[in-house]
Design an enzyme around this catalytic site. Structure first.
Site, PDB file in Angstrom:
ATOM      1  N   THR A  23       0.857  -1.176   0.000  1.00 44.41           N
ATOM      2  CA  THR A  23       0.000   0.000   0.000  1.00 44.41           C
ATOM      3  C   THR A  23       0.891   1.221   0.000  1.00 44.41           C
ATOM      4  O   THR A  23       1.957   1.212   0.593  1.00 44.41           O
ATOM      5  CB  THR A  23      -0.899   0.006   1.251  1.00 44.41           C
ATOM      6  OG1 THR A  23      -1.775  -1.124   1.189  1.00 44.41           O
ATOM      7  CG2 THR A  23      -1.729   1.273   1.348  1.00 44.41           C
ATOM      8  N   ARG A  73     -13.709  -7.487  -2.156  1.00 47.24           N
ATOM      9  CA  ARG A  73     -13.014  -7.289  -0.890  1.00 47.24           C
ATOM     10  C   ARG A  73     -12.513  -5.848  -0.758  1.00 47.24           C
ATOM     11  O   ARG A  73     -11.954  -5.279  -1.680  1.00 47.24           O
ATOM     12  CB  ARG A  73     -11.826  -8.236  -0.791  1.00 47.24           C
ATOM     13  CG  ARG A  73     -11.078  -8.184   0.552  1.00 47.24           C
ATOM     14  CD  ARG A  73      -9.780  -7.436   0.472  1.00 47.24           C
ATOM     15  NE  ARG A  73      -9.069  -7.451   1.754  1.00 47.24           N
ATOM     16  CZ  ARG A  73      -7.911  -6.848   1.967  1.00 47.24           C
ATOM     17  NH1 ARG A  73      -7.337  -6.180   0.995  1.00 47.24           N
ATOM     18  NH2 ARG A  73      -7.344  -6.893   3.159  1.00 47.24           N
ATOM     19  N   VAL A  74     -12.744  -5.259   0.410  1.00 44.16           N
ATOM     20  CA  VAL A  74     -12.184  -3.953   0.766  1.00 44.16           C
ATOM     21  C   VAL A  74     -11.356  -4.145   2.026  1.00 44.16           C
ATOM     22  O   VAL A  74     -11.840  -4.696   3.012  1.00 44.16           O
ATOM     23  CB  VAL A  74     -13.295  -2.910   1.010  1.00 44.16           C
ATOM     24  CG1 VAL A  74     -12.694  -1.604   1.542  1.00 44.16           C
ATOM     25  CG2 VAL A  74     -14.086  -2.652  -0.264  1.00 44.16           C
ATOM     26  N   GLY A  75     -10.129  -3.703   1.990  1.00 41.96           N
ATOM     27  CA  GLY A  75      -9.255  -3.825   3.147  1.00 41.96           C
ATOM     28  C   GLY A  75      -9.364  -2.640   4.075  1.00 41.96           C
ATOM     29  O   GLY A  75     -10.293  -1.837   4.004  1.00 41.96           O
ATOM     30  N   ASP A  76      -8.370  -2.511   4.943  1.00 46.13           N
ATOM     31  CA  ASP A  76      -8.372  -1.421   5.923  1.00 46.13           C
ATOM     32  C   ASP A  76      -7.926  -0.098   5.331  1.00 46.13           C
ATOM     33  O   ASP A  76      -8.221   0.970   5.878  1.00 46.13           O
ATOM     34  CB  ASP A  76      -7.433  -1.779   7.081  1.00 46.13           C
ATOM     35  CG  ASP A  76      -5.992  -1.947   6.595  1.00 46.13           C
ATOM     36  OD1 ASP A  76      -5.758  -2.902   5.838  1.00 46.13           O
ATOM     37  OD2 ASP A  76      -5.131  -1.141   6.945  1.00 46.13           O
ATOM     38  N   GLY A  84      -2.344  -3.588   5.563  1.00 42.13           N
ATOM     39  CA  GLY A  84      -2.411  -4.981   6.005  1.00 42.13           C
ATOM     40  C   GLY A  84      -3.798  -5.543   5.962  1.00 42.13           C
ATOM     41  O   GLY A  84      -4.656  -5.084   5.226  1.00 42.13           O
TER      42      GLY A  84
END
Length: 203
Positions: free
Chosen positions: A150, A178-181, A202
């Site tokens: 990232t 999917r969506v991450g943080d 992460g």
């Protein structure tokens, strides 16, 4: 990018946007439209931005837009919302002057995706399994190479004001949707002039 803005006495918010845009435009494996796709062969992007006044904007699950960080800034400046996702984020981008880019994968991403398909390596690790195997288990392929990255950028300008921005394509070959943080304010990014600023990456 960022240094040019800061060197001219510009605002930290402009600096982080410009700096992140440089990485978004590169043919990177983990950021921008040149990145590795999800398991369906589609590149989906997440980004967010935040200034010294706690103004913030975010986009997630965005397809075919070259600079998601700039769309996130428009969300911050032109809507009453913090985050827009998917088709709604794309529609908003087009309504605000952004152009729809090709859905074709970059050469590197195409080759990597073809190899992944050939090996059929899609073996998702559940949250339960991840706790058993350690917190970083899903962040690496079986050969030990990283499956994540990232771009996070924080700047302080001449007025000692902070701003931050984050952009990513998320984990390679993730489940579509999917969506991450990374685009979540308070998880992927937070800015506070009194206490400081931070970005994270992460799962």
């Amino acid at each position: 990018g960022a240094w040019e803005v800061l060197g001219k006495g510009g605002r930290a918010l402009d600096a982080v946007e410009k700096g992140v845009m440089v990485t978004e435009a590169e043919q990177s494996c983990c950021v921008g439209l040149g990145a590795n796709p999800d398991r369906d062969g589609i590149v989906t992007l997440d980004a967010c931005i935040m200034d010294e006044f706690s103004n913030c904007g975010s986009v997630a699950f965005l397809e075919r837009i070259k600079h998601p960080v700039s769309v996130a800034r428009r969300v911050m400046e032109k809507t009453p919302h913090v985050i827009l996702v998917g088709n709604g984020a794309q529609q908003f981008a087009l309504e605000n002057g952004f152009t729809l880019e090709s859905a074709a994968l970059s050469t590197d991403a195409t080759n990597a995706y073809a190899e992944w398909i050939k090996k059929n390596e899609y073996k998702p690790v559940s949250n339960i399994e991840r706790k058993q195997n350690g917190p970083f288990a899903p962040n690496f392929f079986e050969d030990g190479t990283p499956n994540h990255d990232t771009m996070g950028l924080i700047a302080m300008d001449i007025k000692n004001n902070l701003s931050g921005a984050v952009t990513t394509s998320g984990m390679a070959y993730k489940v579509h949707g999917r969506v991450g943080d990374s685009p979540i304010i308070g998880a992927g990014l937070f800015v506070d002039n009194e206490f400081g600023a931070a970005t994270s990456s992460g799962t």
